[in-house]
Scaffold this motif. Structure first.
Motif, mmCIF file in Angstrom:
data_model
loop_
_atom_site.group_PDB
_atom_site.id
_atom_site.type_symbol
_atom_site.label_atom_id
_atom_site.label_comp_id
_atom_site.label_asym_id
_atom_site.label_seq_id
_atom_site.Cartn_x
_atom_site.Cartn_y
_atom_site.Cartn_z
ATOM 1 N N LEU A 1 11.930 9.545 -5.984
ATOM 2 C CA LEU A 1 12.315 9.475 -4.563
ATOM 3 C C LEU A 1 13.651 10.170 -4.367
ATOM 4 C CD1 LEU A 1 11.806 8.351 -1.689
ATOM 5 C CD2 LEU A 1 13.005 6.272 -2.434
ATOM 6 N N ASP A 2 13.683 11.047 -3.379
ATOM 7 C CA ASP A 2 14.910 11.747 -3.030
ATOM 8 C C ASP A 2 15.562 11.012 -1.855
ATOM 9 O OD1 ASP A 2 16.970 13.523 -2.720
ATOM 10 O OD2 ASP A 2 15.735 15.089 -1.786
ATOM 11 N N ASN A 3 16.479 10.093 -2.187
ATOM 12 C CA ASN A 3 17.143 9.307 -1.144
ATOM 13 C C ASN A 3 18.658 9.330 -1.276
ATOM 14 O OD1 ASN A 3 17.190 7.855 -3.492
ATOM 15 N ND2 ASN A 3 16.757 5.873 -2.534
ATOM 16 N N LEU B 1 2.504 -12.893 10.814
ATOM 17 C CA LEU B 1 2.247 -11.706 9.993
ATOM 18 C C LEU B 1 3.293 -10.649 10.324
ATOM 19 C CD1 LEU B 1 0.505 -10.035 8.028
ATOM 20 C CD2 LEU B 1 -0.875 -9.348 10.009
ATOM 21 N N VAL B 2 3.988 -10.169 9.291
ATOM 22 C CA VAL B 2 5.015 -9.147 9.434
ATOM 23 C C VAL B 2 4.566 -7.921 8.647
ATOM 24 C CG1 VAL B 2 7.417 -8.537 9.033
ATOM 25 C CG2 VAL B 2 6.833 -10.845 9.766
ATOM 26 N N LEU B 3 4.600 -6.797 9.306
ATOM 27 C CA LEU B 3 4.207 -5.530 8.678
ATOM 28 C C LEU B 3 5.425 -4.614 8.626
ATOM 29 C CD1 LEU B 3 1.794 -3.903 7.541
ATOM 30 C CD2 LEU B 3 1.487 -2.969 9.842
ATOM 31 N N ALA B 4 5.819 -4.229 7.416
ATOM 32 C CA ALA B 4 6.958 -3.326 7.217
ATOM 33 C C ALA B 4 6.431 -1.930 6.871
ATOM 34 C CB ALA B 4 7.862 -3.845 6.109
ATOM 35 N N ILE B 5 6.838 -0.930 7.649
ATOM 36 C CA ILE B 5 6.435 0.462 7.436
ATOM 37 C C ILE B 5 7.670 1.233 6.979
ATOM 38 C CG2 ILE B 5 5.447 2.523 8.456
ATOM 39 C CD1 ILE B 5 3.490 0.221 8.259
ATOM 40 N N CYS B 6 7.586 1.739 5.763
ATOM 41 C CA CYS B 6 8.679 2.541 5.185
ATOM 42 C C CYS B 6 8.203 3.992 5.148
ATOM 43 C CB CYS B 6 9.047 2.051 3.790
ATOM 44 S SG CYS B 6 9.318 0.253 3.696
ATOM 45 N N ASP B 7 8.609 4.759 6.139
ATOM 46 C CA ASP B 7 8.110 6.122 6.329
ATOM 47 C C ASP B 7 9.161 7.144 5.844
ATOM 48 O OD1 ASP B 7 6.519 8.187 7.015
ATOM 49 O OD2 ASP B 7 6.616 7.847 9.183
ATOM 50 N N GLY B 8 8.658 8.359 5.627
ATOM 51 C CA GLY B 8 9.564 9.456 5.232
ATOM 52 C C GLY B 8 10.032 9.381 3.802
ATOM 53 N N LEU B 9 9.213 8.833 2.900
ATOM 54 C CA LEU B 9 9.588 8.769 1.486
ATOM 55 C C LEU B 9 9.201 10.096 0.823
ATOM 56 C CD1 LEU B 9 8.351 5.141 0.663
ATOM 57 C CD2 LEU B 9 10.595 5.881 1.488
ATOM 58 N N LYS B 10 10.181 10.856 0.455
ATOM 59 C CA LYS B 10 9.958 12.195 -0.128
ATOM 60 C C LYS B 10 10.101 12.112 -1.651
ATOM 61 C CE LYS B 10 11.502 16.992 0.251
ATOM 62 N NZ LYS B 10 12.481 17.918 0.885
ATOM 63 N N VAL B 11 8.980 12.344 -2.333
ATOM 64 C CA VAL B 11 8.964 12.336 -3.798
ATOM 65 C C VAL B 11 9.054 13.790 -4.276
ATOM 66 C CG1 VAL B 11 7.653 11.743 -5.868
ATOM 67 C CG2 VAL B 11 7.646 10.216 -3.879
ATOM 68 N N VAL B 12 10.114 14.091 -5.052
ATOM 69 C CA VAL B 12 10.375 15.446 -5.541
ATOM 70 C C VAL B 12 9.921 15.547 -6.996
ATOM 71 C CG1 VAL B 12 12.135 17.202 -5.969
ATOM 72 C CG2 VAL B 12 12.321 15.689 -3.986
ATOM 73 N N ASP C 1 0.852 -1.200 0.000
ATOM 74 C CA ASP C 1 0.000 0.000 0.000
ATOM 75 C C ASP C 1 0.883 1.244 0.000
ATOM 76 O OD1 ASP C 1 -2.328 -1.554 0.174
ATOM 77 O OD2 ASP C 1 -2.160 -1.653 2.353
ATOM 78 N N LEU C 2 0.435 2.240 -0.763
ATOM 79 C CA LEU C 2 1.095 3.552 -0.772
ATOM 80 C C LEU C 2 0.148 4.557 -0.134
ATOM 81 C CD1 LEU C 2 3.620 5.115 -1.717
ATOM 82 C CD2 LEU C 2 2.358 5.665 -3.821
ATOM 83 N N LEU C 3 0.614 5.227 0.926
ATOM 84 C CA LEU C 3 -0.253 6.102 1.716
ATOM 85 C C LEU C 3 0.300 7.524 1.752
ATOM 86 C CD1 LEU C 3 -0.063 3.093 3.263
ATOM 87 C CD2 LEU C 3 -1.687 4.203 4.783
ATOM 88 N N HIS C 4 -0.643 8.453 1.860
ATOM 89 C CA HIS C 4 -0.327 9.834 2.203
ATOM 90 C C HIS C 4 -0.989 10.115 3.544
ATOM 91 C CE1 HIS C 4 -1.107 14.253 2.241
ATOM 92 N NE2 HIS C 4 0.176 14.278 1.828
ATOM 93 N N LYS C 5 -0.167 10.141 4.591
ATOM 94 C CA LYS C 5 -0.667 10.204 5.963
ATOM 95 C C LYS C 5 -1.541 8.964 6.213
ATOM 96 C CE LYS C 5 -0.161 15.194 6.429
ATOM 97 N NZ LYS C 5 -0.813 16.456 6.774
ATOM 98 N N ASN C 6 -2.872 9.165 6.384
ATOM 99 C CA ASN C 6 -3.743 8.013 6.647
ATOM 100 C C ASN C 6 -4.574 7.612 5.435
ATOM 101 O OD1 ASN C 6 -2.933 7.808 9.356
ATOM 102 N ND2 ASN C 6 -4.415 9.378 9.984
ATOM 103 N N ASP C 7 -4.361 8.229 4.290
ATOM 104 C CA ASP C 7 -5.133 7.947 3.088
ATOM 105 C C ASP C 7 -4.343 7.012 2.177
ATOM 106 O OD1 ASP C 7 -7.174 9.684 3.907
ATOM 107 O OD2 ASP C 7 -6.102 11.409 3.081
ATOM 108 N N VAL C 8 -4.997 5.945 1.718
ATOM 109 C CA VAL C 8 -4.382 5.001 0.794
ATOM 110 C C VAL C 8 -4.509 5.565 -0.623
ATOM 111 C CG1 VAL C 8 -4.417 2.656 -0.105
ATOM 112 C CG2 VAL C 8 -4.932 3.062 2.303
ATOM 113 N N ILE D 1 4.178 7.186 2.383
ATOM 114 C CA ILE D 1 4.494 6.015 3.233
ATOM 115 C C ILE D 1 4.241 4.751 2.416
ATOM 116 C CG2 ILE D 1 3.973 4.751 5.352
ATOM 117 C CD1 ILE D 1 2.923 7.374 6.541
ATOM 118 N N LEU D 2 5.181 3.818 2.450
ATOM 119 C CA LEU D 2 5.016 2.523 1.804
ATOM 120 C C LEU D 2 4.816 1.467 2.887
ATOM 121 C CD1 LEU D 2 5.044 1.237 -1.052
ATOM 122 C CD2 LEU D 2 7.431 0.626 -0.619
ATOM 123 N N ARG D 3 3.713 0.734 2.795
ATOM 124 C CA ARG D 3 3.377 -0.288 3.788
ATOM 125 C C ARG D 3 3.340 -1.654 3.104
ATOM 126 N NH1 ARG D 3 -2.154 0.717 6.747
ATOM 127 N NH2 ARG D 3 -2.924 0.140 4.655
#
Length: 287
Positions: A274-276, A253-264, A176-183, A233-235
């Motif tokens: 992605l600016d990484n 069940l394993v849940l990976a949260i990839c936060d702070g993904l800044k798309v420029v 899932d790709l999220l913006h805050k709490n919105d998918v 956010i990538l979940r």
């Protein structure tokens, strides 16, 4: 021959005996006539004396009072069956049975304890570790958040099996790709297996067409795009299990949260990346 010869001396003295040979032919004296007992109705307790006791009555003629005198039959006693006449309990058998049951229970306890200790030792020796999730790239094209969100997303992430003695089995992938709490978009990944120390690179393509959002959220994304970047956010959710020839872990069940993904975004257009700085971004794992 007299059938009662030899048995008459057994009759008690004063009892009446029957002699058929002399009585039937009239050779002997006749039996004396028995006197009638006095009538007790002529005596009254108030007269000062009691009537004499009535004499004992003999047996009437031609009646043998001892039919079994010559051949007495042994008397058989029948005792009722009960707990006092039953077979005595076999205490030695009961003791053997109890000892066998006790020994069997002790044996089972020892086996279970041994299996538990062996499993614990194997778990400590194997020491399974969760896979490592990292985001390598994230790009977007045709991004438009004016009235409805439309965008095409392309992301690449890696999963590494950090165990050197266990193989990993991953299934039920959902990205899932999220913006805050919105998918914003979602995608599914086929199941796969990870060998020891193996790294698998996964490419997931997603689209935001058909997703509805609240008006304030749409306006906020539009402002972020106008400023030049959008934070996402990538979940990643999946079922993970580790196996070896002698040891297996349960599926979790394993849940990976990839936060702070800044798309420029480039030059105020709908395309961004992605600016990484060319370095993978690590994800936090939750179970």
């Amino acid at each position: 021959m007299d059938p009662y010869h030899g048995c008459r001396e057994h009759h008690p003295k004063g009892s009446f005996s029957y002699e058929p040979s002399s009585h039937m032919h009239g050779d002997g004296p006749q039996s004396p006539t028995m006197a009638a007992p006095p009538n007790r109705m002529y005596y009254s307790p108030g007269m000062g004396y009691e009537p004499p006791p009535m004499p004992l009555q003999g047996y009437p003629p031609r009646y043998d009072p001892y039919p079994n005198d010559c051949h007495p039959q042994p008397q058989v006693y029948h005792y009722p069956a009960g707990p006092y006449f039953s077979d005595p309990p076999t205490h030695h058998d009961t003791g053997k049975n109890k000892a066998f049951v006790r020994g069997f229970l002790i044996f089972c306890c020892v086996i279970l304890t041994g299996l538990f200790v062996a499993t614990l030792v194997m778990a400590l020796m194997m020491h399974p570790k969760l896979p490592a999730y990292t985001v390598n790239s994230l790009s977007v094209s045709n991004f438009n958040a004016s009235t409805t969100l439309t965008a095409d997303w392309n992301t690449t992430f890696s999963i590494q099996n950090v165990n050197d003695k266990l193989n990993g089995f991953l299934s039920g992938f959902k990205v899932d790709l999220l913006h805050k709490n919105d998918v914003l978009a979602m995608s599914y990944v086929p199941d796969f297996e990870l060998d020891k120390k193996e790294v698998k690179r996964i490419n997931a393509k997603m689209s935001s067409i058909g997703f509805s959002f609240l008006t304030p959220d749409m306006h906020e994304m539009a402002k972020e795009q106008a400023s030049g970047s959008v934070s996402l956010i990538l979940r990643i959710a999946s079922m993970v299990e580790f196996k070896s020839s002698t040891f297996n872990t349960r599926m979790s069940l394993v849940l990976a949260i990839c936060d702070g993904l800044k798309v420029v975004f480039q030059n105020n257009t709908g395309n961004g990346a992605l600016d990484n700085g060319g370095k993978p971004i690590s994800c936090q794992l939750y179970m």
